[in-house]
Design a protein around this motif. Structure first.
Motif, mmCIF file in Angstrom:
data_model
loop_
_atom_site.group_PDB
_atom_site.id
_atom_site.type_symbol
_atom_site.label_atom_id
_atom_site.label_comp_id
_atom_site.label_asym_id
_atom_site.label_seq_id
_atom_site.Cartn_x
_atom_site.Cartn_y
_atom_site.Cartn_z
ATOM 1 N N ILE A 134 0.870 -1.185 0.000
ATOM 2 C CA ILE A 134 0.000 0.000 0.000
ATOM 3 C C ILE A 134 0.906 1.234 0.000
ATOM 4 O O ILE A 134 1.946 1.254 0.667
ATOM 5 C CB ILE A 134 -0.918 0.012 1.248
ATOM 6 C CG1 ILE A 134 -1.848 -1.219 1.204
ATOM 7 C CG2 ILE A 134 -1.741 1.297 1.316
ATOM 8 C CD1 ILE A 134 -2.720 -1.390 2.409
ATOM 9 N N ILE A 135 0.465 2.243 -0.746
ATOM 10 C CA ILE A 135 1.216 3.498 -0.805
ATOM 11 C C ILE A 135 0.434 4.565 -0.047
ATOM 12 O O ILE A 135 -0.754 4.778 -0.297
ATOM 13 C CB ILE A 135 1.380 3.984 -2.268
ATOM 14 C CG1 ILE A 135 1.982 2.886 -3.156
ATOM 15 C CG2 ILE A 135 2.191 5.286 -2.333
ATOM 16 C CD1 ILE A 135 3.384 2.488 -2.809
ATOM 17 N N SER A 136 1.111 5.230 0.891
ATOM 18 C CA SER A 136 0.504 6.430 1.488
ATOM 19 C C SER A 136 1.584 7.524 1.497
ATOM 20 O O SER A 136 2.590 7.389 0.807
ATOM 21 C CB SER A 136 -0.081 6.147 2.861
ATOM 22 O OG SER A 136 0.938 5.808 3.748
ATOM 23 N N GLU A 216 -5.096 11.534 1.097
ATOM 24 C CA GLU A 216 -6.000 12.588 1.548
ATOM 25 C C GLU A 216 -6.001 13.655 0.450
ATOM 26 O O GLU A 216 -4.933 14.172 0.097
ATOM 27 C CB GLU A 216 -5.438 13.239 2.806
ATOM 28 C CG GLU A 216 -5.875 12.660 4.110
ATOM 29 C CD GLU A 216 -5.410 13.585 5.229
ATOM 30 O OE1 GLU A 216 -6.232 14.359 5.717
ATOM 31 O OE2 GLU A 216 -4.227 13.542 5.593
ATOM 32 N N PRO A 217 -7.164 14.035 -0.060
ATOM 33 C CA PRO A 217 -7.166 15.021 -1.153
ATOM 34 C C PRO A 217 -6.762 16.425 -0.720
ATOM 35 O O PRO A 217 -6.488 17.279 -1.577
ATOM 36 C CB PRO A 217 -8.586 14.984 -1.691
ATOM 37 C CG PRO A 217 -9.389 14.197 -0.722
ATOM 38 C CD PRO A 217 -8.479 13.462 0.201
ATOM 39 N N ILE A 218 -6.746 16.698 0.566
ATOM 40 C CA ILE A 218 -5.945 17.788 1.140
ATOM 41 C C ILE A 218 -5.235 17.135 2.311
ATOM 42 O O ILE A 218 -5.878 16.466 3.131
ATOM 43 C CB ILE A 218 -6.806 18.966 1.641
ATOM 44 C CG1 ILE A 218 -7.393 19.755 0.471
ATOM 45 C CG2 ILE A 218 -5.987 19.900 2.529
ATOM 46 C CD1 ILE A 218 -8.232 20.967 0.867
ATOM 47 N N GLU A 250 -11.006 10.638 3.539
ATOM 48 C CA GLU A 250 -11.758 11.886 3.735
ATOM 49 C C GLU A 250 -12.179 12.079 5.189
ATOM 50 O O GLU A 250 -13.151 12.792 5.456
ATOM 51 C CB GLU A 250 -13.009 11.865 2.854
ATOM 52 C CG GLU A 250 -12.724 11.707 1.378
ATOM 53 C CD GLU A 250 -12.773 13.023 0.619
ATOM 54 O OE1 GLU A 250 -12.959 14.079 1.245
ATOM 55 O OE2 GLU A 250 -12.609 12.973 -0.612
ATOM 56 N N VAL A 251 -11.490 11.426 6.104
ATOM 57 C CA VAL A 251 -11.912 11.507 7.510
ATOM 58 C C VAL A 251 -11.956 12.973 7.962
ATOM 59 O O VAL A 251 -12.909 13.399 8.610
ATOM 60 C CB VAL A 251 -10.965 10.672 8.411
ATOM 61 C CG1 VAL A 251 -11.275 10.890 9.889
ATOM 62 C CG2 VAL A 251 -11.067 9.197 8.052
ATOM 63 N N CYS A 263 -13.868 15.921 -0.641
ATOM 64 C CA CYS A 263 -12.842 16.796 -1.219
ATOM 65 C C CYS A 263 -12.352 16.290 -2.572
ATOM 66 O O CYS A 263 -12.002 17.069 -3.450
ATOM 67 C CB CYS A 263 -11.692 16.913 -0.210
ATOM 68 S SG CYS A 263 -10.396 18.037 -0.708
ATOM 69 N N ILE A 264 -12.360 14.966 -2.749
ATOM 70 C CA ILE A 264 -11.853 14.409 -4.006
ATOM 71 C C ILE A 264 -12.677 14.898 -5.200
ATOM 72 O O ILE A 264 -12.187 14.930 -6.334
ATOM 73 C CB ILE A 264 -11.828 12.851 -3.945
ATOM 74 C CG1 ILE A 264 -10.990 12.253 -5.067
ATOM 75 C CG2 ILE A 264 -13.221 12.249 -3.932
ATOM 76 C CD1 ILE A 264 -9.522 12.537 -4.994
#
Ligand SMILES: Cc1ncc(COP(=O)(O)O)c(C=O)c1O
Length: 448
Positions: A134-136, A216-218, A250-251, A263-264
């Protein structure tokens, strides 16, 4: 202001509560909250620019939430959804499938915190793809359970002494246009920040072994960093090309915070999975994973459940949260007030060298304080002192990363309250510049 009762609470607290579960800023002990206003134990009132870490988008004790909760309390609070069925759980699921992007069949799984939702998501992406990697992102915070913490890369103290964490999770750099590692400008760059990842996929990280990218999209706790749209689109394309799932985490940014449900949606990307929590039940514990049906189908029962997940009380609060956001036009409100607040911070940026960058979407805004505008080195001391002075003057605001003011008020904040809070933040900035905030503040306002 007097803080005697608050200080008493802080002293009692120190004798019972583990300090490792806190990130200290100031001795705020809450008595009650309404809308965007908090009252402390001494009766002092504050404008809330934090929304309990973006978990109260509908504000404190919205009367419709209070009613939805009390109505549900009178019927029943919880009977485990592992063995029984309930209407609030289903109504919420129907709404979540409607408000999340993606015109495909979806399924919902509930939990109680953003952390556990991320753990559930990890299980799903591995089960569905049969892949483990997994990539974060570096700087990200995804939660405190062992799984979500394995995704996170924000604090050594969070990772010390507890390992081993989950294997096969790699962290890549979040695209940060303000502090671009390649000294490029976002409108003319060639996404140099994606080169390392692309190189990895060609040389040491077989793409067919990667289950998912979790983004996270931001980037919230990393300092409210807004990625360039072309980065998100290119990363998504790489995922699609290689059968890698794209997860929008999106938490913190979901549920209207940025002016869209999620946000996405600002990036015209339809993720395979959305992870949500915090504001979704207006302060009552609840999280959810919404995914393509075929992804959830890859796990068999009872792969992921908690006794209290999907409890009627949380679901009833969440159904009403969605109704309020829709009926009170809070998405538009977040956009309008967010643009207004950003414009005011940009005015301040013209006056104060201290402000290096103002960024965000809707009412999710980061004000990046720097030691100087050339090196862009974060000014954590300034941020700590300004946040503390704001608290003394009646505004709740905290800082993230190396000195970013976190501006995330409830979406129901009035224009007058917002203006007053922005005035106080500006006064506090001026007082910092005039050297009027003592160093002793730094012993209290420690932050992340
Ligand atoms: C982006 C993000 N993900 C996950 C979490 C963890 O959520 P929780 O504290 O509800 O477990 C947080 C909390 O700050 C967060 O900001």
């Amino acid at each position: 202001m007097k803080y005697d009762r608050c200080m008493e609470i802080v002293e009692r607290d120190a004798k019972v509560y583990s300090d490792f579960a806190r990130i200290p800023y100031y001795p705020l002990a809450i008595k009650r909250g309404r809308g965007a206003i908090i009252e402390d134990m001494d009766g002092n009132k504050f404008i809330d620019m934090l929304s309990s870490a973006s978990s109260l988008n509908t504000g404190h004790s919205h009367p419709r939430i209070t009613k939805a909760i009390t109505d549900q309390l009178e019927d029943f609070i919880s009977y485990t959804a592992a063995y029984t069925y309930s209407e609030p759980l289903i109504s919420l699921g129907e709404k979540l499938c409607r408000i999340t992007p993606g015109d495909f069949e979806k399924r919902v799984v509930y939990g109680l915190s953003g952390s556990d939702a991320n753990d559930g998501m990890i299980k799903m992406v591995r089960a569905y793809t049969g892949r483990t990697k997994i990539i974060s992102f570096v700087g990200s915070y995804h939660g405190s359970t062992l799984g979500s913490l394995s995704l996170s890369a924000i604090s050594l103290n969070m990772r010390r002494k507890i390992g081993p964490l989950l294997p096969d999770i790699s962290h890549i750099k979040y695209p940060d246009c303000y502090r671009c590692s390649y000294s490029k400008e976002s409108d003319s760059c060639s996404l140099e920040c994606l080169r390392d990842f692309k190189e990895a996929l060609k040389t040491y990280m077989p793409p067919e072994e990667i289950a998912a990218v979790v983004m996270e999209p931001i980037a919230g706790d990393a300092g409210l960093i807004v990625p360039p749209g072309k980065y998100v689109n290119e990363l998504y394309r790489i995922c699609r090309e290689n059968g890698i799932l794209f997860v929008s985490e999106e938490v913190q940014q979901g549920f209207g915070r940025t002016g869209k449900w999620f946000c996405i949606e600002h990036f015209n990307v339809v993720p395979d999975i959305i992870v949500m929590g915090k504001s979704m039940a207006s302060g009552v514990p609840l999280s959810a994973i919404v995914a393509r049906k075929e992804i959830t189908d890859s796990l068999g029962p009872p792969a992921h459940l908690f006794t209290m997940s999907g409890n009627a009380l949380s679901c009833a609060a969440s159904v009403e949260t969605i109704n309020i956001i829709e009926e009170e036009g809070l998405l538009e409100r977040s956009r309008e007030l967010g643009d207004y607040a950003k414009a005011r911070f940009n005015e301040m940026k013209k006056k104060y060298e201290l402000i290096g960058d103002v960024r965000g979407k809707g009412l999710s805004i980061g004000v990046d304080l720097v030691k100087d505008r050339i090196t862009k080195e974060g000014n954590k001391e300034a941020a700590a002192k300004i946040c503390y002075r704001c608290w003394e003057k009646g505004v709740i605001v905290i800082f993230l990363a190396s000195g970013v003011l976190r501006i995330q008020p409830p979406l129901v904040i009035s224009k007058e309250e917002l203006d007053r809070a922005l005035d106080i933040i500006e006064e506090s900035i001026q007082e910092f510049i005039n050297n009027e905030i003592p160093d002793s503040v730094l012993d209290v306002a420690v932050g992340w």
